[in-house]
Design a protein around this motif. Structure first.
Motif, PDB file in Angstrom:
ATOM      1  N   GLY A 169      -9.779  32.594  -3.995  1.00  0.00           N
ATOM      2  CA  GLY A 169     -10.881  32.593  -4.905  1.00  0.00           C
ATOM      3  C   GLY A 169     -10.884  31.205  -6.129  1.00  0.00           C
ATOM      4  N   HIS A 170      -9.806  30.536  -6.075  1.00  0.00           N
ATOM      5  CA  HIS A 170      -9.846  29.374  -6.981  1.00  0.00           C
ATOM      6  C   HIS A 170      -9.810  27.989  -6.294  1.00  0.00           C
ATOM      7  CE1 HIS A 170      -9.508  32.465 -10.079  1.00  0.00           C
ATOM      8  NE2 HIS A 170      -8.549  32.878  -9.213  1.00  0.00           N
ATOM      9  N   CYS A 180     -14.763  29.502 -14.640  1.00  0.00           N
ATOM     10  CA  CYS A 180     -13.834  30.453 -14.031  1.00  0.00           C
ATOM     11  C   CYS A 180     -12.985  30.952 -15.011  1.00  0.00           C
ATOM     12  CB  CYS A 180     -13.246  30.119 -12.654  1.00  0.00           C
ATOM     13  SG  CYS A 180     -12.461  31.155 -11.701  1.00  0.00           S
ATOM     14  N   CYS A 182     -10.136  31.768 -14.620  1.00  0.00           N
ATOM     15  CA  CYS A 182      -8.712  30.926 -14.369  1.00  0.00           C
ATOM     16  C   CYS A 182      -8.751  29.581 -15.622  1.00  0.00           C
ATOM     17  CB  CYS A 182      -8.431  30.488 -12.844  1.00  0.00           C
ATOM     18  SG  CYS A 182      -9.320  29.132 -12.501  1.00  0.00           S
ATOM     19  N   CYS A 187     -14.842  27.299  -8.887  1.00  0.00           N
ATOM     20  CA  CYS A 187     -14.006  27.836  -8.236  1.00  0.00           C
ATOM     21  C   CYS A 187     -14.983  28.873  -7.495  1.00  0.00           C
ATOM     22  CB  CYS A 187     -13.178  28.960  -8.953  1.00  0.00           C
ATOM     23  SG  CYS A 187     -11.779  27.994  -9.883  1.00  0.00           S
TER      24      CYS A 187
HETATM   25 ZN   LIG Z   1     -10.622  29.870 -10.583  1.00  0.00          ZN
END
Ligand SMILES: [Zn+2]
Length: 326
Positions: A169-170, A180, A182, A187
């Motif tokens: 996912g990243h 994102c 994160c 991402c």
């Molecule tokens: Zn991410």
């Protein structure tokens, strides 16, 4: 010990919205299952207490005794340490900071507990019981509110240096893409997860009154990725475009992954994988267009087989992988 060999396995799937328990016999037959909401806001101790009560009551209902339990397998949102069984603040489980899940389960049940992250667990479950049967090099993707993956190389799960491999996912698929969760930008999860699809649909629908997404019953802030799929199936052009864009990004991500890993099969699970051709056609087309033929020609891209029970089968697979002989 003979008794241990004939014992049953408790399979626990810990998610941000639901807790699922399965009881499996020694031949991996599912004897029973139960599900309750997580209520993650209650914090780890209370959530685990309710989960243990659920497991105990299922075991009693099945007419089994505590002493017949051979081991416990657990799939849980990461990050976590798969060896020590400590959970490190998963985004969907607030308050689970350095939570010693393995230790707590072993103290309560008196048998070994084996823990892995839910995407690895699902990948191993598909390998043992689902679409990955007979394959040694598997790239498993889960697409739901977030996007994750599990990497199986030469028949074994690959966990990475600190149990963080497979953060599909990243991976970055758009240089100037959206922010994102994160902290990164562009991402895959920020462009193609259920959350990202729903967010884009809400934004675009406000500007396009002709789309069914801006009309009832879709026209509220609760619009979900599932609604986008439903609207796309009805032929709504905005919904089709939003879903297509997301699927193409997933196809680009898979193109990267297959060049890196050279798998035999890519298996896509999670809620969004049930979107059928809407998802798989653009993914396959993107991979065909963008990947080297020599690599892409070998790989099959298929939906997962285990459906909604993947969490408990995943937890079983964790117990089997870490402790195959007992
Ligand atoms: Zn991410």
């Amino acid at each position: 010990m003979a008794r241990k060999k004939s014992g049953f396995v408790l399979a626990l799937d810990i998610g941000g919205t639901k807790l699922a328990v399965g009881v499996f016999d020694s031949s991996h037959g599912l004897l029973g299952r139960a599900v309750i909401p997580t209520h993650a806001e209650e914090g780890p101790d209370r959530v685990l207490e309710r989960f243990i009560e659920l497991a105990e009551s299922l075991v009693r209902q099945l007419g089994l005794e505590h002493s017949q339990l051979s081991r416990i397998g657990v799939g849980c949102g990461g990050p976590l340490d798969a060896e020590t069984g400590i959970i490190y603040s998963p985004p969907n489980l607030p308050g689970w900071d350095a939570f010693p899940l393995k230790k707590k389960l072993e103290e309560h049940f008196g048998v070994s507990a084996f823990i892995d992250n839910d995407a690895n667990a699902a990948a191993m479950a598909e390998q043992l019981f689902g679409a990955g049967k007979g394959y040694k090099n598997i790239f498993y993707i889960t697409m739901s509110t977030g996007i994750g993956s599990g990497v199986i190389l030469d028949g074994k799960i690959y966990r990475g240096t600190n149990f963080s491999a497979g953060e599909f996912g990243h991976i970055v698929v758009a240089r100037n893409g959206p922010r994102c969760n994160c902290g990164g930008r562009g991402c895959l999860e920020a462009l193609a997860s259920g959350t990202a699809i729903a967010r884009k649909a809400r934004r675009e629908a406000a500007r396009k009154p002709e789309s069914v997404l801006s009309q009832k019953p879709f026209s509220d802030s609760g619009l979900t990725a599932k609604d986008v799929v439903a609207a796309a199936r009805r032929g709504d052009s905005l919904a089709k475009q939003i879903f297509l864009d997301a699927a193409v990004y997933v196809g680009l991500g898979i193109t990267t992954a297959i060049h890196l890993l050279n798998p035999e099969i890519v298996i896509i699970g999670g809620g969004l994988s049930r979107s059928g051709k809407l998802l798989f056609d653009p993914i396959r087309q993107t991979v065909e267009e963008r990947a080297q033929e020599y690599i892409a020609g070998f790989v099959r891209i298929v939906p997962a087989k285990l459906g909604k029970d993947v969490g408990i089968y995943g937890a079983l697979a964790v117990a089997l992988e870490r402790c195959p002989s007992s």
